[in-house]
Design a protein around this motif. Structure first.
Motif, short mmCIF file in Angstrom:
data_model
loop_
_atom_site.label_atom_id
_atom_site.label_comp_id
_atom_site.label_asym_id
_atom_site.label_seq_id
_atom_site.Cartn_x
_atom_site.Cartn_y
_atom_site.Cartn_z
N THR A 236 0.87 -1.26 0.00
CA THR A 236 0.15 0.00 -0.23
C THR A 236 0.80 1.24 -0.05
OG1 THR A 236 -0.07 -0.19 2.52
CG2 THR A 236 -1.92 -1.03 0.97
N SER A 237 2.11 1.32 0.70
CA SER A 237 2.82 2.20 0.71
C SER A 237 3.45 2.57 -0.78
CB SER A 237 4.10 2.20 1.87
OG SER A 237 3.43 2.15 3.10
N PHE A 238 3.67 1.48 -1.32
CA PHE A 238 4.49 1.63 -2.65
C PHE A 238 3.43 2.07 -3.79
CE2 PHE A 238 5.15 -0.35 -6.81
CZ PHE A 238 6.43 0.18 -7.31
N LEU A 239 2.36 1.76 -3.69
CA LEU A 239 1.00 2.22 -4.30
C LEU A 239 0.85 3.63 -4.12
CD1 LEU A 239 -1.59 -0.57 -4.21
CD2 LEU A 239 -0.46 0.26 -6.29
N ALA A 240 0.96 4.19 -3.03
CA ALA A 240 0.80 5.57 -2.65
C ALA A 240 1.80 6.32 -3.21
CB ALA A 240 0.58 5.62 -1.20
N LEU A 241 3.16 5.95 -3.22
CA LEU A 241 4.07 6.63 -3.68
C LEU A 241 3.96 6.66 -5.36
CD1 LEU A 241 7.37 5.80 -1.60
CD2 LEU A 241 5.99 7.93 -1.55
N LEU A 242 3.70 5.57 -5.80
CA LEU A 242 3.57 5.38 -7.28
C LEU A 242 2.82 6.54 -7.82
CD1 LEU A 242 5.05 3.74 -9.55
CD2 LEU A 242 2.68 2.33 -9.11
N ILE A 243 1.70 6.94 -7.03
CA ILE A 243 0.58 7.62 -7.53
C ILE A 243 0.73 9.03 -7.11
CG2 ILE A 243 -2.11 8.22 -7.26
CD1 ILE A 243 -2.71 5.15 -6.58
N ALA A 244 1.53 9.38 -5.83
CA ALA A 244 1.34 10.55 -5.33
C ALA A 244 2.71 11.43 -5.77
CB ALA A 244 1.36 10.40 -3.94
N VAL A 245 3.85 10.42 -6.13
CA VAL A 245 4.82 11.57 -6.50
C VAL A 245 4.93 12.17 -7.78
CG1 VAL A 245 7.29 11.17 -7.04
CG2 VAL A 245 6.38 9.82 -5.17
N PRO A 246 4.43 11.49 -8.84
CA PRO A 246 4.33 12.39 -10.12
C PRO A 246 3.21 13.34 -9.90
CG PRO A 246 3.52 10.07 -10.50
CD PRO A 246 4.07 10.20 -9.14
N GLY B 90 -4.23 2.11 -1.14
CA GLY B 90 -2.95 2.81 -1.63
C GLY B 90 -3.53 4.19 -2.11
N ILE B 91 -4.69 4.16 -2.91
CA ILE B 91 -5.02 5.51 -3.21
C ILE B 91 -5.63 6.24 -2.39
CG2 ILE B 91 -6.91 6.59 -4.63
CD1 ILE B 91 -7.48 3.91 -6.13
N LEU B 92 -6.05 6.05 -1.09
CA LEU B 92 -6.44 6.85 0.06
C LEU B 92 -5.30 7.36 0.67
CD1 LEU B 92 -8.63 8.02 1.23
CD2 LEU B 92 -8.59 5.94 3.41
N LEU B 93 -4.16 6.61 0.56
CA LEU B 93 -2.69 6.78 1.25
C LEU B 93 -2.22 7.93 0.26
CD1 LEU B 93 -1.06 3.90 2.62
CD2 LEU B 93 -1.69 5.74 3.90
N ALA B 94 -2.39 7.82 -0.92
CA ALA B 94 -1.59 8.53 -2.01
C ALA B 94 -2.37 9.86 -1.76
CB ALA B 94 -2.16 8.15 -3.37
#
Length: 301
Positions: free
Chosen positions: A67-77, A156-160
């Motif tokens: 979930t943390s990896f998904l959050a970073l994948l979405i939130a960083v760009p 993951g989306i919510l964390l993002a």
């Protein structure tokens, strides 16, 4: 007075080190029973059976990292693009109100995000998002299975969404701190605005941007309430992102008050110890990465 000032700030600095060591020692001391019984196998065991008193942390470690990896994948760009937009492409009278709203988002309690996740995001993912992904990318194992709505993808989306304000705010401040001489020099050579950002601004601010990303990662790893409300809370390890899972913070929050035996309680504390270790490890890797990137940039200049 100088020696008093030096001794005082030294004492404050040492207290941080002491507090960290004390926290680690207390977690270790109160998780000795599972450490002695299960040893290192606690890390890769997949069984979590409070009745039979057999405990393993791998499903929770897996859910937290995915979930943390998904959050970073979405939130960083998204966050980096927003920071560049606010710092480089719009005037301050537009950027300042938007930045204020972004900072307000960071102050919203996580339980509010959790409620939004339950009543808005979960139905949206169950009825539209996950069926669409299954139809378009169903040949990949990550997008197969039943669209429950709750699960690793939704968490993951919510964390993002929750870590976006950290990335935007810190990255924007870092980009604004780049000297204008950097911009003027590259523009005077005939560069476009995009080339100025890519060649002069981002390399100068790279270490700070990495710092904002790892600050956001720390928030994602430690988030409890919102993730607990949307991840599904099932200790399984599945490739499909639609499947419910469990995070380390969620298992501690859900079961600590119900734990009865000493082994059960100390197993939950050992999960906290593992989360503490993972956080320290990621921060250490982040510092090494930032140091290497910074030293390369300084070497070029």
């Amino acid at each position: 007075m100088d020696w008093l000032f030096r001794k005082g700030v030294l004492l404050v600095a040492l207290s941080i080190v002491g507090l960290t060591l004390l926290l680690a020692w207390e977690l270790f001391l109160h998780s000795r029973l599972p450490i002695e019984k299960f040893g290192w196998s606690f890390l890769w065991k997949t069984t979590w059976d409070p009745v039979g008193e057999v405990f393993g942390a791998l499903p929770f470690l897996y859910g937290t990292l995915v979930t943390s990896f998904l959050a970073l994948l979405i939130a960083v760009p998204v966050g980096l693009g927003m920071a560049i937009f606010l710092s480089e492409l719009v005037s301050p009278w537009v950027a300042n109100p938007i930045s204020l709203l972004v900072e307000l988002l960071a102050a919203i309690p996580s339980v509010i995000y959790g409620l939004i996740g339950i009543f808005v995001l979960v139905p949206l993912m169950r009825n539209s998002g996950e069926p669409f992904l299954k139809q378009m990318l169903g040949f990949l194992p990550f997008f197969q299975g039943t669209p429950y709505g709750v699960g690793m993808l939704t968490a993951g989306i919510l964390l993002a969404i929750m870590i976006l304000p950290f990335i935007i705010s810190v990255s924007r401040e870092i980009l604004l701190s780049v000297p204008n001489t950097q911009r003027e020099a590259i523009l005077s050579l005939g560069a476009t605005r995009w080339e100025m950002i890519r060649i002069a601004v981002i390399p100068y601010a790279r270490s700070g941007i990495f710092g904002s990303v790892f600050l956001a990662l720390a928030r994602a790893l430690g988030e409890t309430m919102a993730v607990t409300m949307v991840i599904g809370n099932r200790p399984d390890i599945k490739l499909s992102l639609f499947e419910p899972s469990y995070s380390m913070t969620a298992i501690i929050a859900n079961e600590f008050s119900e734990a009865t035996s000493d082994l059960y309680i100390q197993s939950l504390i050992e999960i906290g110890l593992i989360l503490f270790g993972v956080t320290i490890l990621i921060h250490a890797l982040a510092r090494i990465l930032v140091y290497r990137v910074t030293s390369k940039v300084e070497g070029r200049t």
